[in-house]
Write a protein that holds these residues in place. Sequence first.
Motif, short mmCIF file in Angstrom:
data_model
loop_
_atom_site.label_atom_id
_atom_site.label_comp_id
_atom_site.label_asym_id
_atom_site.label_seq_id
_atom_site.Cartn_x
_atom_site.Cartn_y
_atom_site.Cartn_z
N GLY A 94 1.10 -1.70 -0.07
CA GLY A 94 0.56 -0.21 -0.06
C GLY A 94 0.82 1.14 -0.42
N GLU A 95 2.18 1.53 1.05
CA GLU A 95 2.90 2.13 0.62
C GLU A 95 3.61 2.77 -0.71
OE1 GLU A 95 4.72 2.71 5.70
OE2 GLU A 95 5.12 1.38 4.02
N VAL A 96 3.81 1.31 -1.47
CA VAL A 96 4.26 1.70 -2.63
C VAL A 96 3.37 2.20 -3.58
CG1 VAL A 96 5.31 1.03 -4.90
CG2 VAL A 96 5.97 0.12 -1.86
N ILE A 97 1.90 1.52 -3.35
CA ILE A 97 0.76 2.37 -4.40
C ILE A 97 0.89 4.06 -3.94
CG2 ILE A 97 -1.46 2.21 -5.08
CD1 ILE A 97 -1.65 -0.36 -3.72
N ASP A 98 0.76 3.70 -3.20
CA ASP A 98 0.46 5.41 -2.77
C ASP A 98 2.20 6.14 -2.79
OD1 ASP A 98 -1.91 5.36 -1.68
OD2 ASP A 98 -1.24 5.33 0.30
N LEU A 99 2.75 6.18 -2.90
CA LEU A 99 4.38 6.64 -3.01
C LEU A 99 4.23 6.96 -5.37
CD1 LEU A 99 6.76 7.45 -3.23
CD2 LEU A 99 7.92 5.78 -3.47
N PHE A 100 3.58 5.88 -5.72
CA PHE A 100 3.81 6.21 -6.99
C PHE A 100 2.74 6.76 -7.40
CE2 PHE A 100 5.78 1.32 -7.83
CZ PHE A 100 6.33 1.97 -8.18
N LEU A 101 1.68 6.88 -7.04
CA LEU A 101 0.56 7.44 -7.29
C LEU A 101 0.77 9.25 -6.87
CD1 LEU A 101 -2.22 5.86 -6.39
CD2 LEU A 101 -2.16 6.30 -8.36
N LYS A 102 1.89 9.16 -5.52
CA LYS A 102 1.94 10.74 -5.74
C LYS A 102 3.17 11.11 -6.47
CE LYS A 102 0.36 10.66 -0.70
NZ LYS A 102 1.18 10.24 0.87
N PHE A 107 -4.99 12.00 -6.67
CA PHE A 107 -4.97 11.16 -7.13
C PHE A 107 -5.85 10.53 -6.70
CE2 PHE A 107 -2.09 9.81 -4.08
CZ PHE A 107 -2.82 8.86 -3.29
N SER A 108 -7.12 9.58 -6.80
CA SER A 108 -8.79 9.35 -6.09
C SER A 108 -8.23 7.93 -4.78
CB SER A 108 -9.62 9.01 -7.18
OG SER A 108 -10.72 8.87 -6.20
N TRP A 115 -9.52 -0.33 -7.11
CA TRP A 115 -8.36 -1.87 -7.81
C TRP A 115 -8.01 -2.33 -6.93
CZ3 TRP A 115 -9.03 -2.57 -12.70
CH2 TRP A 115 -9.20 -2.14 -13.76
N ILE A 116 -7.12 -2.15 -5.64
CA ILE A 116 -7.51 -3.23 -4.56
C ILE A 116 -8.03 -4.09 -4.55
CG2 ILE A 116 -6.40 -2.98 -2.61
CD1 ILE A 116 -5.22 0.05 -2.45
N GLU A 117 -9.53 -4.16 -4.21
CA GLU A 117 -10.14 -4.83 -4.20
C GLU A 117 -10.05 -5.61 -6.08
OE1 GLU A 117 -15.33 -5.56 -3.38
OE2 GLU A 117 -13.86 -3.07 -3.08
N ARG A 118 -10.68 -5.25 -6.73
CA ARG A 118 -10.92 -5.67 -8.16
C ARG A 118 -9.76 -6.48 -8.45
NH1 ARG A 118 -13.05 -1.30 -12.64
NH2 ARG A 118 -12.59 -3.26 -13.87
N PHE A 119 -8.26 -6.25 -7.87
CA PHE A 119 -6.85 -7.57 -8.30
C PHE A 119 -6.36 -8.45 -6.64
CE2 PHE A 119 -5.34 -4.16 -11.57
CZ PHE A 119 -5.57 -5.50 -12.91
N ALA A 143 -0.82 1.69 -12.00
CA ALA A 143 -0.86 2.77 -13.11
C ALA A 143 -3.26 2.97 -13.34
CB ALA A 143 -0.88 1.80 -14.19
N PHE A 144 -3.30 1.56 -13.48
CA PHE A 144 -4.76 2.25 -13.35
C PHE A 144 -5.40 3.38 -12.20
CE2 PHE A 144 -5.33 -2.48 -15.08
CZ PHE A 144 -4.81 -2.19 -16.13
N ALA A 145 -5.44 3.28 -11.54
CA ALA A 145 -5.91 4.31 -10.45
C ALA A 145 -4.97 5.86 -10.35
CB ALA A 145 -5.62 3.78 -9.42
#
Length: 300
Positions: A94-102, A107-108, A115-119, A143-145
């Motif tokens: 989760g921390e890595v996902i937030d880092l990439f998005l920031k 981001f939303s 997307w976390i739930e879908r995957f 990417a998708f988020a």
Amino acid sequence: MSVIEVKDVNKMFGAFRALNELSMEVNQGEIYGFIGPNGAGKSTTIRILLGMLKPTSGSVSLFGRDAWKDAVDIHRRCAYVPGDVHVWPNLTGGEVIDLFLKMNGEFSTKKRDEWIERFQFDPSKKCRSYSKGNRQKIALISAFASEADLFIFDEPTSGLDPLMEQVFQQGVKEIRNAGKTVLLSSHILSEVEKLCDRVAIIRHGEIIEDGTIQELRHLTRMNIIVETKQPFKSIEAINGIHELRKEGSVVSFEVDTEYMDEVISYISSYGIIRLESKPPTLEHLFMRHYEQKGNKEEQS
């Protein structure tokens, strides 16, 4: 409107020519497939698009801006997923996902959580504990988020199970429906066939064919192996039959998908004992079609 424009690009690594006068154009709102065997130049092209490599000659632009000079600004509008994702082992997913998005700006969190739930991803674990497939999910979710306008996927489903591949494919379709653009590099022909509006085939650093899947219909031929109670009389006369081979009572051939119904109806009249069908692999495609084509060109 063109999102990616590559014109007459050459890339030399010493005396080795990785790309040879390569040109391609990707339009807004389309899914563009980019396929070829290992070593054909796919990854080199993608690194040039991302501003990681500078072409030896030629021009490359994304959103009308120079891929090398304006790389930082271009990256704000791009999402990139490589085929082998490396992440920080001591951070959680989760921390890595937030880092990439920031890194890409706003981001939303709602979109991220969706997307976390879908995957079916658990973001609470440390990255060191993740399998290759779960590391791949980190990049895909990021990417998708994102709010990117261009998505570049380089073998993105590597390590994913078939169910997660379907989630990925649905996500790509949603991107296109939103008017955004996708460049998909994949060795899975069925994935390319399902998703892509147009396809470019690269061999030895050159685009040797490009067009819609319908225009490149030889990509979708099925391999058929059949054994019948009675021998065929004239199957080679049927439209869509290629590479016919006979070994005793067993016959193998390739058939264009639009003629499949006609072929199956014909062979059924001879009493089917065994029937196998499978799509061509990319390796087989290049051995059968492009290597033969290349050899003829070299001999001429």
